[in-house]
Design an enzyme around this catalytic site. Structure first.
Site, PDB file in Angstrom:
ATOM      1  N   ASP A 134       0.946  -1.109   0.137  1.00  0.00           N
ATOM      2  CA  ASP A 134       0.085   0.024  -0.026  1.00  0.00           C
ATOM      3  C   ASP A 134       1.032   1.366   0.017  1.00  0.00           C
ATOM      4  O   ASP A 134       2.150   1.032   0.246  1.00  0.00           O
ATOM      5  CB  ASP A 134      -0.846   0.067   1.281  1.00  0.00           C
ATOM      6  CG  ASP A 134      -1.692   1.255   1.566  1.00  0.00           C
ATOM      7  OD1 ASP A 134      -2.382   1.832   0.528  1.00  0.00           O
ATOM      8  OD2 ASP A 134      -1.540   1.741   2.787  1.00  0.00           O
TER       9      ASP A 134
ATOM     10  N   ASP B 294       0.071   5.121   1.220  1.00  0.00           N
ATOM     11  CA  ASP B 294      -0.002   6.047   2.201  1.00  0.00           C
ATOM     12  C   ASP B 294      -0.336   5.535   3.539  1.00  0.00           C
ATOM     13  O   ASP B 294      -1.033   4.458   3.750  1.00  0.00           O
ATOM     14  CB  ASP B 294      -1.275   7.252   1.895  1.00  0.00           C
ATOM     15  CG  ASP B 294      -1.282   7.985   0.801  1.00  0.00           C
ATOM     16  OD1 ASP B 294      -0.544   9.125   0.937  1.00  0.00           O
ATOM     17  OD2 ASP B 294      -1.522   7.401  -0.456  1.00  0.00           O
TER      18      ASP B 294
ATOM     19  N   ASP C 283      -1.990  -0.614   5.852  1.00  0.00           N
ATOM     20  CA  ASP C 283      -2.424   0.173   7.063  1.00  0.00           C
ATOM     21  C   ASP C 283      -3.822   0.698   7.505  1.00  0.00           C
ATOM     22  O   ASP C 283      -4.105   0.979   8.576  1.00  0.00           O
ATOM     23  CB  ASP C 283      -1.425   1.334   7.351  1.00  0.00           C
ATOM     24  CG  ASP C 283      -2.125   2.642   6.270  1.00  0.00           C
ATOM     25  OD1 ASP C 283      -2.117   2.106   5.447  1.00  0.00           O
ATOM     26  OD2 ASP C 283      -2.304   3.876   6.991  1.00  0.00           O
TER      27      ASP C 283
HETATM   28 MG   LIG Z   1      -2.684   3.204   3.224  1.00  0.00          MG
END
Ligand SMILES: [Mg+2]
Length: 264
Positions: free
Chosen positions: A32, A34, A214
């Site tokens: 991923d 960000d 995240d």
């Molecule tokens: Mg993310």
């Protein structure tokens, strides 16, 4: 409270993990963007990829045993520009857009919802114009409303306005909404998410999938590779998120990538 079902801190279980990597001929690493490769910042355009992270991703991808994909909620064009690495796979808009070498793939539903999203952007822009810091982003096949820079007391109002505008479209199943960290998103009502995108990218490949993310949208991918790959959450372990392992923050992701490279 460390039951068997909870995710484990990967550096405390390195030996087990490294054996899995060493015994796999091919590894497909999904990252991923960000909050995983770069810390979350108040302005999305400031989330530059650190040079050291870029370097290690390039090194991993140049190994014949590794393939790297970056999969993001950003548009394909945006995530490709932000990462700036050649010869890796990119997936934008949570996998609605996939680019692999010279090949591009878009889900068919993407083009028919485009005019609708354009008009919704106008409604949202008008309704949110008095709220300082609220930002409506046109991401092509999807729309995002960012509220990280909105004062905490006005955030509830942003959500109410957003849901009021979107309600009829959700009811008629033309669009659906999802939420992430200080962002709400509108996408075509197709049954597609990061998990399905990961499986589509893997195709018939026998590679071991390793996925690091995240946010809530990453859990679809954790679930998709459950039992056949390794899922790694970034952040404090949470009950509602099921992954095999966790890393504490983006700094640890960098350290993890370096250690992964050292296994080769
Ligand atoms: Mg993310």
């Amino acid at each position: 409270m460390n039951s068997k079902n909870n995710m484990k801190y990967i550096f405390s279980h390195w030996e087990k993990f490294s054996l899995k990597i060493k015994s796999s001929r091919q590894v497909f690493l999904f990252l991923d963007y960000d909050g995983t490769l770069t810390p979350i910042v108040s302005r999305p355009k400031d989330a530059r990829l650190p040079i050291s992270v870029k370097k290690i991703i390039k090194e991993l991808n140049s190994s014949p045993r590794f393939t790297v994909a970056i999969i993001s909620g950003r548009s394909l064009r945006d995530v490709r520009k932000m990462a700036g690495i050649r010869n890796i796979v990119y997936a934008g808009n949570h996998g609605l857009e996939i680019e692999r070498g010279s090949g591009k793939m878009r889900k068919p539903a993407v083009s028919y919802s485009r005019p609708l999203l354009k008009s919704i952007k106008l409604y949202l822009d008008a309704a949110l114009q008095d709220i300082e810091g609220a930002q409506v982003e046109d991401k092509g096949p999807t729309l995002s409303v960012h509220f990280r820079r909105v004062s905490p007391e006005s955030r509830a109002r942003v959500k109410i306005i957003f849901h009021d505008i979107l309600r009829p479209y959700i009811a008629s199943r033309r669009l659906k909404v999802t939420s992430g960290k200080m962002v709400m998103e509108v996408r075509p009502a197709v049954d597609w998410h990061k998990g399905k995108a990961v499986l589509a990218i893997l195709g018939a490949s026998k590679a071991l999938p390793v996925y690091i993310g995240d946010d809530v949208t990453d859990t679809d991918a954790f679930l998709a590779i459950k039992g056949k790959g390794v899922s790694i959450f970034v952040g404090k372990p949470k009950k509602n998120i099921k992954a095999d392992y966790y890393l504490k923050d983006t700094k640890e992701v960098e350290l993890f990538l370096k250690q992964l490279f050292n296994l080769l």
